[in-house]
Design a protein around this motif. Sequence first.
Motif, PDB file in Angstrom:
ATOM      1  N   GLY A  37       0.794  -1.222   0.000  1.00  0.00           N
ATOM      2  CA  GLY A  37       0.000   0.000   0.000  1.00  0.00           C
ATOM      3  C   GLY A  37       0.821   1.264   0.000  1.00  0.00           C
ATOM      4  O   GLY A  37       2.008   1.260  -0.307  1.00  0.00           O
ATOM      5  N   THR A  38       0.176   2.370   0.372  1.00  0.00           N
ATOM      6  CA  THR A  38       0.747   3.705   0.301  1.00  0.00           C
ATOM      7  C   THR A  38       1.014   4.241   1.698  1.00  0.00           C
ATOM      8  O   THR A  38       0.074   4.470   2.468  1.00  0.00           O
ATOM      9  N   ARG A  39       2.287   4.432   2.005  1.00  0.00           N
ATOM     10  CA  ARG A  39       2.653   5.017   3.294  1.00  0.00           C
ATOM     11  C   ARG A  39       2.367   6.508   3.266  1.00  0.00           C
ATOM     12  O   ARG A  39       2.427   7.149   2.226  1.00  0.00           O
ATOM     13  N   PRO A  60       5.884  10.010   2.785  1.00  0.00           N
ATOM     14  CA  PRO A  60       6.740  10.102   3.975  1.00  0.00           C
ATOM     15  C   PRO A  60       8.076  10.806   3.758  1.00  0.00           C
ATOM     16  O   PRO A  60       8.617  11.377   4.685  1.00  0.00           O
ATOM     17  N   ASP A  61       8.599  10.782   2.552  1.00  0.00           N
ATOM     18  CA  ASP A  61       9.920  11.372   2.309  1.00  0.00           C
ATOM     19  C   ASP A  61       9.853  12.828   1.852  1.00  0.00           C
ATOM     20  O   ASP A  61      10.882  13.451   1.628  1.00  0.00           O
ATOM     21  N   LYS A  62       8.676  13.384   1.738  1.00  0.00           N
ATOM     22  CA  LYS A  62       8.537  14.744   1.210  1.00  0.00           C
ATOM     23  C   LYS A  62       8.826  15.783   2.296  1.00  0.00           C
ATOM     24  O   LYS A  62       8.268  15.733   3.386  1.00  0.00           O
ATOM     25  N   GLU A 116      -1.610  15.956  -4.042  1.00  0.00           N
ATOM     26  CA  GLU A 116      -1.984  15.442  -5.374  1.00  0.00           C
ATOM     27  C   GLU A 116      -1.218  14.164  -5.720  1.00  0.00           C
ATOM     28  O   GLU A 116      -1.724  13.310  -6.442  1.00  0.00           O
ATOM     29  N   GLU A 117      -0.002  14.047  -5.222  1.00  0.00           N
ATOM     30  CA  GLU A 117       0.825  12.873  -5.517  1.00  0.00           C
ATOM     31  C   GLU A 117       0.220  11.584  -4.975  1.00  0.00           C
ATOM     32  O   GLU A 117       0.641  10.497  -5.368  1.00  0.00           O
ATOM     33  N   ALA A 157      -1.517  20.595  -4.743  1.00  0.00           N
ATOM     34  CA  ALA A 157      -0.160  20.423  -5.258  1.00  0.00           C
ATOM     35  C   ALA A 157       0.761  20.938  -4.159  1.00  0.00           C
ATOM     36  O   ALA A 157       0.943  22.140  -3.991  1.00  0.00           O
ATOM     37  N   VAL A 158       1.293  20.019  -3.355  1.00  0.00           N
ATOM     38  CA  VAL A 158       2.070  20.382  -2.191  1.00  0.00           C
ATOM     39  C   VAL A 158       3.520  20.653  -2.607  1.00  0.00           C
ATOM     40  O   VAL A 158       4.183  19.757  -3.133  1.00  0.00           O
TER      41      VAL A 158
END
Length: 161
Positions: A37-39, A60-62, A116-117, A157-158
């Motif tokens: 899944g998506t963390r 998580p890495d953003k 958005e990602e 859009a972060v």
Amino acid sequence: MDIMARLASWQIRPKLIEHPPLHRCDDADRLLVDRPGTRLKNLFLRDNYGRRHALLLTRPDKQVDLKVLSRRLGWSRLGFASPARLRRYLGVDPGHVSVLALVNDMEQEVELWLDEELREGDDFHCHPLRNTATVLLSRADLLRFAGYTGHRIQWLAVPER
């Protein structure tokens, strides 16, 4: 509150994975916790005056550029909310934050922002109000959950530093 029972009452029955406490995103990496899944990284934010609050979900890495984001949204300077605000608005302590904590925001005082990602993501990793388990919440169930709690999802859009 038994969040799993509440979800089940809304016909949301996600997979639950028990594990040692995970306070931060990188704790899962250190413990080699591997889940499909998506963390997510969950940031509980407030404006400069403490009048507006938002829960931002991103990868998580953003490294989010809060200065640019606040300018884009027209909010006075965005910052991280205190543990006291976190308990007041979402009913959880630091390290236990996830979208599921919005169940405690009955007055809809917290805005829900999704990067958005994450639009193509599925099976989102969410703490069920405690950091000793992870719920895999499908995209459809996330949308349904937000509807049941009265929170409108704002896709953004972060910006990244």
